[in-house]
Every structure is written in structure tokens, then in C-alpha cells.
Design an enzyme around this catalytic site. Structure first.
Site, PDB file in Angstrom:
ATOM      1  N   GLU A  38       0.819  -1.224   0.000  1.00 41.63           N
ATOM      2  CA  GLU A  38       0.000   0.000   0.000  1.00 41.63           C
ATOM      3  C   GLU A  38       0.850   1.269   0.000  1.00 41.63           C
ATOM      4  OE1 GLU A  38      -2.833  -0.453  -0.788  1.00 41.63           O
ATOM      5  OE2 GLU A  38      -3.906  -1.971   0.359  1.00 41.63           O
ATOM      6  N   TYR A  91     -15.022  14.466  19.098  1.00 46.18           N
ATOM      7  CA  TYR A  91     -13.652  14.016  18.848  1.00 46.18           C
ATOM      8  C   TYR A  91     -13.427  13.532  17.427  1.00 46.18           C
ATOM      9  CZ  TYR A  91     -11.079  15.031  22.987  1.00 46.18           C
ATOM     10  OH  TYR A  91     -10.410  15.728  23.948  1.00 46.18           O
TER      11      TYR A  91
HETATM   12  P1  13P Z   1       0.589  -5.280   3.308  1.00 47.71           P
HETATM   13  O1  13P Z   1       0.799  -6.574   4.066  1.00 47.71           O
HETATM   14  O2  13P Z   1       1.271  -5.297   1.957  1.00 47.71           O
HETATM   15  O3  13P Z   1       0.972  -4.094   4.147  1.00 47.71           O
HETATM   16  O4  13P Z   1      -0.950  -5.173   3.008  1.00 47.71           O
HETATM   17  C1  13P Z   1      -1.844  -5.348   4.060  1.00 47.71           C
HETATM   18  C2  13P Z   1      -3.080  -4.576   3.820  1.00 47.71           C
HETATM   19  O5  13P Z   1      -3.654  -4.079   4.770  1.00 47.71           O
HETATM   20  C3  13P Z   1      -3.591  -4.447   2.453  1.00 47.71           C
HETATM   21  O6  13P Z   1      -4.580  -3.479   2.384  1.00 47.71           O
END
Ligand code: 13P
Length: 212
Positions: A74, A120
Site C-alpha cells: 500500500e 472528537y
Molecule cells: P501489506 O501486508 O502489503 O501491508 O498489506 C496489508 C493490507 O492491509 C492491504 O490493504
């Protein structure tokens, strides 16, 4: 201890805290932070409960992987926030249950998908944009976030989960927790008449506590 090592420790410590309280399960979620010469980000397929600060991935300012394990897939969405919101010091992406539940609803307002239910969420998260579904790690998510022009500090990725920014790791994590708890209230209150904060209440919070 160097500032970078302190930030590595913050990522590991707060990631574990999120995992221990069920905000993240398995290898879901990723956290990044800006450092002087680039970005630190949790490694792909890592569990937020068991991070080794020394193995957290580091990318230089051009996005090249320079050290640590292979970075989260990501990375595109994280980098897009740093590029468009200079005040961003950290980005947290989770698959936390209630924010993800809201991201799957077909009747939420894509321009304001977390209405101002409590003070909040206004103070810590701001207005939240719903972004259309693409597969995890799709580079187009970066483009969609860049297209927001830095106007949103947080987004829900449709059918996937929240992404929240802050000035540092602790602020971004607190904002992600606030978003998740507000999402839980919104799910609990679905179907009954709800009193939201008024535009005047929201304006007052922005005046007193700063806005997004
Ligand atoms: P990663 O393990 O590559 O960080 O991906 C996990 C995730 O949350 C995908 O949206």
C-alpha cells in the site's frame, strides 16, 4: 537514540497496541511515518503485533526501497498523502471492523462518509472521503488520493478499510482509533433517529481546536 530510531520504536509499539486491542488482525493494516530522508513503512505481510523496529522498510524520497524488509504493497496510498498534505507525519491504514463495515454500505455519502456524531471525530479526523474500490496495492489508489488535493486527512477505501493521517505516529493512531469507535457508534445507531452535531457545533470545534 536517533529521531529515526525513536520513530521506528513508535511504529512498533503503537502497531502492537492496535493489534492487541483487535484493531488489526493477521497481517492486515500498515503504518508509515515520514523521516528526514524518506519514509518508514511496515513490511508487506507483516503482523502489526510482532514488528521488529530494525526490519521496518525504509524508502528514500524518490520511493526507492533502501533498507529493511519488502515494503507494504500500500506504499502508493501512503506516499500520495505525504505528497499532497505536507503536514502529514504518519499514515495508518487498517481493516478495523466497524469502519470497514461502513465502507461496504451502498447508501453513505461519498463526500462525508463519517457524519459529525461526536466532537472528537470532528477534532481528530475531520471530513472523511469514500474512495472507490480497487484491489489492495493498486497504484490507482495513489492517484485517487492525489486527486483529493490534500483536502482530506482521512478516507475510507470502499469494501476495504480506513486510512487516516496525522502529524506523527501517535496522532495518526489516535485518529484511526477515534474513527473506528465513531464508526462503531454509527453502526449501532443505524435505523434509529440520531441527533448529529449541528454545523454551528462543528464550526465551534474547528475554531477552538483547529480544523482540517
Ligand atoms: P501489506 O501486508 O502489503 O501491508 O498489506 C496489508 C493490507 O492491509 C492491504 O490493504
Amino acid at each position: 537514540m536517533s529521531l529515526e530510531n525513536r520513530i521506528r520504536d513508535d511504529i512498533a509499539r503503537l502497531s502492537k497496541s492496535l493489534f492487541d486491542r483487535g484493531f488489526s488482525v493477521g497481517s492486515a493494516g500498515n503504518i508509515s511515518a515520514a523521516v528526514e530522508d524518506g519514509i518508514l513503512i511496515t513490511p508487506t505481510n507483516s503482523c502489526l503485533g510482532f514488528l521488529d523496529p530494525a526490519r521496518i522498510s525504509k524508502l528514500d524520497r524518490s520511493g526507492n526501497h533502501v533498507s529493511g524488509d519488502r515494503p507494504s504493497k500500500e506504499i502508493f496510498l501512503h506516499r500520495a498523502f505525504y505528497e499532497t498534505r505536507p503536514q502529514t507525519g504518519a499514515v495508518v491504514h487498517l481493516h478495523s471492523t466497524f469502519a470497514t463495515a461502513l465502507s461496504c454500505l451502498s447508501d453513505i455519502d461519498p463526500d462525508d462518509c463519517i457524519p459529525p456524531l461526536t466532537p472528537y471525530v470532528v477534532m481528530r479526523v475531520g471530513v472523511v472521503k469514500l474512495l472507490p474500490y480497487v484491489k489492495p496495492g493498486d497504484e490507482r489508489m495513489g492517484d485517487m488520493i492525489r486527486n483529493l488535493g490534500g483536502c482530506y486527512a482521512a478516507a475510507l477505501l470502499a469494501n476495504h478499510g480506513p486510512v487516516v493521517t496525522g502529524k506523527d505516529v501517535i496522532s495518526a493512531v489516535f485518529a484511526a482509533e477515534e474513527l473506528e469507535e465513531t464508526a462503531k457508534l454509527l453502526v449501532l445507531l443505524r435505523g434509529v433517529p440520531v441527533r448529529m452535531l449541528s454545523p454551528e457545533n462543528v464550526a465551534q470545534l474547528k475554531d477552538v481546536f483547529g480544523g482540517f
